[in-house]
Structure formats: structure tokens, C-alpha cells
Design an enzyme around this catalytic site. Structure first.
Site, PDB file in Angstrom:
ATOM      1  N   GLU A 127      -9.691   2.110   4.582  1.00  0.00           N
ATOM      2  CA  GLU A 127      -9.453   3.259   3.679  1.00  0.00           C
ATOM      3  C   GLU A 127     -10.797   3.772   3.130  1.00  0.00           C
ATOM      4  O   GLU A 127     -11.056   4.983   3.125  1.00  0.00           O
ATOM      5  CB  GLU A 127      -8.524   2.785   2.558  1.00  0.00           C
ATOM      6  CG  GLU A 127      -8.286   3.735   1.415  1.00  0.00           C
ATOM      7  CD  GLU A 127      -7.452   3.065   0.307  1.00  0.00           C
ATOM      8  OE1 GLU A 127      -6.353   2.543   0.600  1.00  0.00           O
ATOM      9  OE2 GLU A 127      -7.905   3.045  -0.856  1.00  0.00           O
TER      10      GLU A 127
ATOM     11  N   HIS B  14      -7.190  -3.298   5.338  1.00  0.00           N
ATOM     12  CA  HIS B  14      -6.620  -1.943   5.185  1.00  0.00           C
ATOM     13  C   HIS B  14      -7.448  -1.151   4.182  1.00  0.00           C
ATOM     14  O   HIS B  14      -7.822   0.004   4.420  1.00  0.00           O
ATOM     15  CB  HIS B  14      -5.161  -2.037   4.728  1.00  0.00           C
ATOM     16  CG  HIS B  14      -4.625  -0.757   4.164  1.00  0.00           C
ATOM     17  ND1 HIS B  14      -4.934  -0.317   2.887  1.00  0.00           N
ATOM     18  CD2 HIS B  14      -3.846   0.209   4.710  1.00  0.00           C
ATOM     19  CE1 HIS B  14      -4.360   0.858   2.677  1.00  0.00           C
ATOM     20  NE2 HIS B  14      -3.686   1.189   3.761  1.00  0.00           N
ATOM     21  N   ASN B  15      -7.735  -1.765   3.051  1.00  0.00           N
ATOM     22  CA  ASN B  15      -8.487  -1.051   2.018  1.00  0.00           C
ATOM     23  C   ASN B  15      -9.913  -0.757   2.466  1.00  0.00           C
ATOM     24  O   ASN B  15     -10.452   0.309   2.165  1.00  0.00           O
ATOM     25  CB  ASN B  15      -8.498  -1.854   0.714  1.00  0.00           C
ATOM     26  CG  ASN B  15      -7.230  -1.639  -0.080  1.00  0.00           C
ATOM     27  OD1 ASN B  15      -6.167  -1.452   0.488  1.00  0.00           O
ATOM     28  ND2 ASN B  15      -7.327  -1.681  -1.390  1.00  0.00           N
TER      29      ASN B  15
ATOM     30  N   SER C 273       0.821  -1.207   0.000  1.00  0.00           N
ATOM     31  CA  SER C 273       0.000   0.000   0.000  1.00  0.00           C
ATOM     32  C   SER C 273       0.853   1.255   0.000  1.00  0.00           C
ATOM     33  O   SER C 273       1.959   1.265   0.530  1.00  0.00           O
ATOM     34  CB  SER C 273      -0.906   0.043   1.235  1.00  0.00           C
ATOM     35  OG  SER C 273      -1.587   1.279   1.272  1.00  0.00           O
TER      36      SER C 273
ATOM     37  N   LYS D 260      -4.254  -6.712   3.989  1.00  0.00           N
ATOM     38  CA  LYS D 260      -4.302  -5.614   3.000  1.00  0.00           C
ATOM     39  C   LYS D 260      -5.752  -5.302   2.634  1.00  0.00           C
ATOM     40  O   LYS D 260      -6.131  -4.132   2.469  1.00  0.00           O
ATOM     41  CB  LYS D 260      -3.494  -5.977   1.745  1.00  0.00           C
ATOM     42  CG  LYS D 260      -3.626  -4.970   0.593  1.00  0.00           C
ATOM     43  CD  LYS D 260      -3.088  -3.604   0.984  1.00  0.00           C
ATOM     44  CE  LYS D 260      -2.974  -2.553  -0.076  1.00  0.00           C
ATOM     45  NZ  LYS D 260      -3.955  -2.272  -1.038  1.00  0.00           N
TER      46      LYS D 260
HETATM   47  C1  6PG Z   1      -3.311   1.382  -1.409  1.00  0.00           C
HETATM   48  C2  6PG Z   1      -4.616   1.546  -2.141  1.00  0.00           C
HETATM   49  C3  6PG Z   1      -4.554   0.861  -3.469  1.00  0.00           C
HETATM   50  C4  6PG Z   1      -5.580   1.327  -4.454  1.00  0.00           C
HETATM   51  C5  6PG Z   1      -6.952   0.865  -4.140  1.00  0.00           C
HETATM   52  C6  6PG Z   1      -8.014   1.792  -4.651  1.00  0.00           C
HETATM   53  O1  6PG Z   1      -3.365   0.796  -0.351  1.00  0.00           O
HETATM   54  O2  6PG Z   1      -2.285   1.845  -1.918  1.00  0.00           O
HETATM   55  O3  6PG Z   1      -5.652   0.993  -1.388  1.00  0.00           O
HETATM   56  O4  6PG Z   1      -4.549  -0.498  -3.217  1.00  0.00           O
HETATM   57  O5  6PG Z   1      -5.530   2.688  -4.592  1.00  0.00           O
HETATM   58  O6  6PG Z   1      -7.098  -0.371  -4.787  1.00  0.00           O
HETATM   59  O7  6PG Z   1      -9.195   1.143  -4.475  1.00  0.00           O
HETATM   60  P1  6PG Z   1     -10.546   1.538  -5.138  1.00  0.00           P
HETATM   61  O8  6PG Z   1     -10.283   1.717  -6.607  1.00  0.00           O
HETATM   62  O9  6PG Z   1     -11.412   0.376  -4.851  1.00  0.00           O
HETATM   63  O10 6PG Z   1     -10.962   2.810  -4.490  1.00  0.00           O
END
Ligand code: 6PG
Length: 482
Positions: free
Chosen positions: A190, A186-187, A128, A183
Site C-alpha cells: 500500500e 499488504h500495508n 483491511s 497484512k
Molecule cells: C488498511 C490500511 C489500514 C490503515 C493503515 C494506514 O489496510 O485498511 O492499511 O491498516 O489505514 O494503518 O497506515 P499509515 O498510517 O501507516 O499510513
């Protein structure tokens, strides 16, 4: 001298990780399916470095030190399986394949086992931090075949972000798909953080009538409080960003959110494991609602939708909003860690919650000072079930509670959608209630389907059925819970 590691995939993340590895003194062999990209990279961003190109997988394999370490930075899904099946015949026993994409964790579990049977060690590593993280220090969450860890550790820890105390934001997470699971969460977090920020933005803009300069300043100030984080920081920047006409660019961006699936997987996983991950799941649905632009436009007209301006002292409202955001964020992380705990027990991964928080302290998209406090909470009490019960977080929740209720109630009164802040407070109200109305629900289930219920005046595990109407029989349905 042979290469230390091979990297396949020269899109933005792959290129930047390679440059990062090169900076740290590793000799990297780069390959890409569209071969011309290898030369473009060598003549472009990689010019003057020690990076070497390969024009076929055979050449890549031949140029690597054994046991070979090959990292895939390609699109998650079938492309990963395609590369693995092309690589396996070229590799030797004990070689290592690392998948640094956003794989769905059951795929990483499957790949770990399939490759172990062939004598190849597989590592599913969540990475990430976007482009900048990849280049200067991402957060890396490796899991899979632990035999591979001593070989990949020096490289992955060298390129990873470091905490203010100098610890790498990269450590072994656990076996099978544990790295990609972490991960994925984490997302999900996010998604939740981003939606919470968007709700605060709409409250300020449509409710309080603040302008972009004011909102830019407020988020900059918030970034010097407990909310200090990368996502708050970039929000301040975005709100202050002007286009070529000197107008806020963000105002001109179409309000339909995309998603690549990791948030959805987190929600699905929570449902599978029976964990009330309400905030993150609401944030996924908020993106779904945003995507229904045409339907929203039509129903907006049909219902003559308006937002009532919020009266009162704006400075006081902004502070109340900050507190509502902070308290909601604590609930989001608390729910996220409930999911991590359940998955760890379910899959027998023995995840370390404090170390997980440490992995996210720097480098990744959700990096924040707050994660340092989460780490402390789990270091002090590794058995902490609900993050909000930790004294530091409990005090914040209690101090923010009045403001949080005031803001969410006002949003509903004025017609401002706040799916995440409201779901967070509703979760807390339910989670802190000794008695919920589920007694009635059990009665309903028993009434129409003889699903039985337990009684408050009898020991747990004893099930009763009542013939509520006098018409049904006495046969109860079997008692089981999914
Ligand atoms: C990270 C982000 C990366 C990516 C996501 C965006 O941790 O660096 O999470 O993995 O930007 O996949 O996700 P979406 O397109 O679903 O918003």
C-alpha cells in the site's frame, strides 16, 4: 439466545465490523473500555439492530455462546495485551480471542503460544479496507491457532469482501503470526502504490504543468487500464475535489506524510531476511523525507532548487508515465511476494501465494484487477520466484521498458524526485544482470579485512584470500554470511 461473537473496541473499524456482522445475521455483543461509548453506539448507529451491549467484560463473557469468540478491535500493542490478560481469567478452555488490529506479527506469534498454553485459541487477523470495507466487506487475513478456524470461519467469511467470482477475500493464512505478517506486507505494498501514484502526480504537475482537471481526467482514464484499482480511483476523486472556494483541496494540504509503522516493519523484516524490497523501503523513506519539512525548505533555498519544465508532446509523456507506473508496480509486487516466500520458508508457514493475492483482490486498500492476474500467475506456477517472469507480467515489463527508462531519466534530469520508480528500474537492471560489480566489492572486503572471496574459475564454496599489499599476513577472517 446467546451471542455468536463479542467485539471489544467501538472506534470506527469496530463499529462498522459489528454492523456488518449484524447484517449477516450474527448476534453481536459489543463492549468498549469507555463504557459510555457502548450506550452511545446502541442509541446511535446500532439502534434498531440486534446488537447487544455489555457494560463489563464479565457481562460480555456471560452473554456469549461457547466456545466464546471475542474479537479485539483496539489499538495495536500494549492495549491488546491488557485486554487479553483481563479476559483470560474470565474465559473457559477452548474459547477464542481474535485480534483484528494492525499487530506486529511477532506479537501475534507470541500471543498464539502464550494463550495455547492456557487452553485459549488465538487468531491474529489482519483486517483491511478502512471504514467502508469494515462496513460492507473487508479483506481479512487470519492466522494463529488453526483449531479456532472452523469456529470463526463462518463469521469472518460472511462479512468479508467477495471476488467477482464470489470467493471470499478471507481464508486461513497460516499458523502463528502468519495472518498479521501478510497484512503487514499488504500495508507495505500500500505504501509503495501510494508513493508511485504521488510520483506520477508530481511528474504531471511540476514537470508537464498539467492542471487538476487534466490530472483528474488522466487518473480516471488510467483506472480503465491495467492500473484499475481502488487507489487510482480515489486519486482521481481527490484530484477533482474542490474546496469551498472552488479550488483543489489537495493543493492546500501540508506535504508531510504520517505513518503508523506497518511500512517500516515491512522494510525491517526484508532487511532481516535479506530480501531486496527496495521499492517499499524507498516509499517509507519518502515519507521520512516529506516529514523533514523545515529542513527541506532551508536546503531548497540553499541550493536554489527548481524543477525544469518537461518539453515535448504531453499526451505521449502521460502514456509513458502510465507505463512507468505500471512496470514499477509489477516490481513492487514481485518484491513483496519475494518477501512473503522467504518468510514462509523461514517460519515454515507454507503460505499459498495465489491465495494470498486472492485475499487482496477485493475489500482491501490495494484491491485491484491486477491482483487477479497475480493470482493466476501463482495458480499456473506455484513455484514462481519472480513475478516478472510470469509470461503476462514479463510482456508488460518488456513493452513498458523504453517508456520507463525515458520517464525516470527525464525526472532525474529535471529534478523531480522519483525514489520508487527509479529504484524499481534499478532493481530490474541489477536482478537481470548475470554479472554485477560485486567482484570488486569482495576484493575490497578481502583487501581491508581478509574477508575472503570465491573465484569464477573455482567451484562455489571454496574461499580465497590474497595478501593485496604484501604487508598483511596470510590469515583470513572466518567466512560467514548473515
Ligand atoms: C488498511 C490500511 C489500514 C490503515 C493503515 C494506514 O489496510 O485498511 O492499511 O491498516 O489505514 O494503518 O497506515 P499509515 O498510517 O501507516 O499510513
Amino acid at each position: 439466545m446467546k451471542g455468536d461473537i463479542g467485539v471489544i473496541g467501538l472506534a470506527v473499524m469496530g463499529q462498522n465490523l459489528i454492523l456488518n456482522m449484524n447484517d449477516k445475521g450474527f448476534k453481536v455483543i459489543a463492549f468498549n473500555r469507555t463504557i459510555s461509548k457502548v450506550d452511545d453506539f446502541l442509541n446511535g448507529a446500532a439502534k434498531g439492530t440486534n446488537i447487544i451491549g455489555a457494560h463489563s467484560l464479565q457481562e460480555l463473557v456471560d452473554k456469549l455462546e461457547k466456545p466464546r469468540k471475542i474479537m479485539l478491535m483496539v489499538r495495536a500493542g500494549e492495549v491488546v495485551d491488557d485486554f487479553i490478560s483481563q479476559l483470560v481469567p474470565l474465559l473457559d478452555k477452548d474459547d477464542i480471542i481474535i485480534d483484528g488490529g494492525n499487530a506486529n506479527f511477532p506479537d501475534s506469534t507470541r500471543r498464539t503460544h502464550e494463550l495455547a498454553e492456557k487452553g485459549i485459541r488465538f487468531v491474529g487477523a489482519g483486517v483491511s479496507g478502512g471504514e467502508e470495507g469494515a462496513r460492507h466487506g473487508p479483506s481479512i487475513m487470519p492466522g494463529g491457532n488453526e483449531e479456532a478456524w472452523p469456529y470463526v470461519k463462518p463469521i469472518l467469511q460472511a462479512i468479508a469482501a467477495k471476488t467477482p467470482e464470489g470467493e471470499p477475500c478471507c481464508n486461513w493464512v497460516g499458523r502463528d503470526g502468519a495472518g498479521h505478517f501478510v497484512k503487514m506486507v499488504h500495508n507495505g505494498i500500500e505504501y509503495g502504490d501510494m508513493q508511485l501514484i504521488c510520483e506520477a502526480y508530481q511528474f504531471m504537475k511540476d514537470g508537464l504543468g498539467l492542471d487538476y482537471q487534466q490530472m483528474h481526467e488522466i487518473f480516471s482514464i488510467w483506472n480503465r487500464t491495467e492500473l484499475d484499482s481502488y487507489l487510482i480511483e480515489i486519486t482521481a476523486d481527490i484530484l477533482g475535489f474542490k474546496d469551498e472556494n472552488g479550488e483543489p483541496l489537495v493543493e492546500k494540504i501540508l506535504d508531510t506524510a504520517g505513518q503508523k509503522g506497518t511500512g517500516k516493519w515491512t522494510g525491517i523484516n526484508a532487511l532481516d531476511l535479506g530480501i531486496p524490497l527496495t521499492l517499499i523501503t524507498e516509499s517509507v523513506f519518502a515519507r521520512c523525507v516529506s516529514a523533514l519539512k523545515e529542513q527541506r525548505t532551508q536546503t531548497g533555498k540553499l541550493f536554489n532548487k527548481t524543477i525544469k519544465p518537461i518539453e515535448g508532446n504531453k499526451t505521449e509523456w502521460v502514456e509513458a508515465l502510465r507505463e512507468a507506473l505500471l512496470a514499477s508496480k509489477i516490481i513492487s509486487y514481485a518484491q513483496g511476494f519475494m518477501l512473503i516466500r522467504e518468510a514462509s520458508e523461514n517460519h515454515d508457514w507454507a503460505l499459498n501465494y495465489g491465495k494470498t493475492a486472492l485475499l487482496w483482490r477485493e475489500g482491501c486498500i490495494i484491491r485491484s484487477a491486477f491482483l487477479g492476474n497475480i493470482r493466476d500467475a501463482y495458480e499456473t506456477n506455484p513455484d514462481l520466484v519472480f513475478l516478472g517472469a510470469d509470461p503476462y507480467f514479463k510482456e508488460i515489463i518488456e513493452n513498458c521498458l523504453d517508456a520507463w527508462r525515458k520517464v525516470t531519466a527525464k525526472a532525474i534530469e529535471c529534478g523531480i524526485p522519483m525514489p520508487c520508480m527509479t529504484s524499481a528500474i534499478t532493481f530490474l537492471d541489477g536482478y537481470t544482470s548475470e554479472r554485477l560489480p560485486a567482484n570488486l566489492l569482495q576484493a575490497q572486503r578481502d583487501y581491508f579485512g581478509a574477508h575472503t572471496y570465491e573465484r569464477t574459475d573455482k567451484p562455489r564454496g571454496e574461499f580465497f584470500h590474497t595478501n593485496w599489499t604484501g604487508k598483511g599476513g596470510d590469515t583470513a577472517s572466518t567466512t560467514y554470511d548473515i
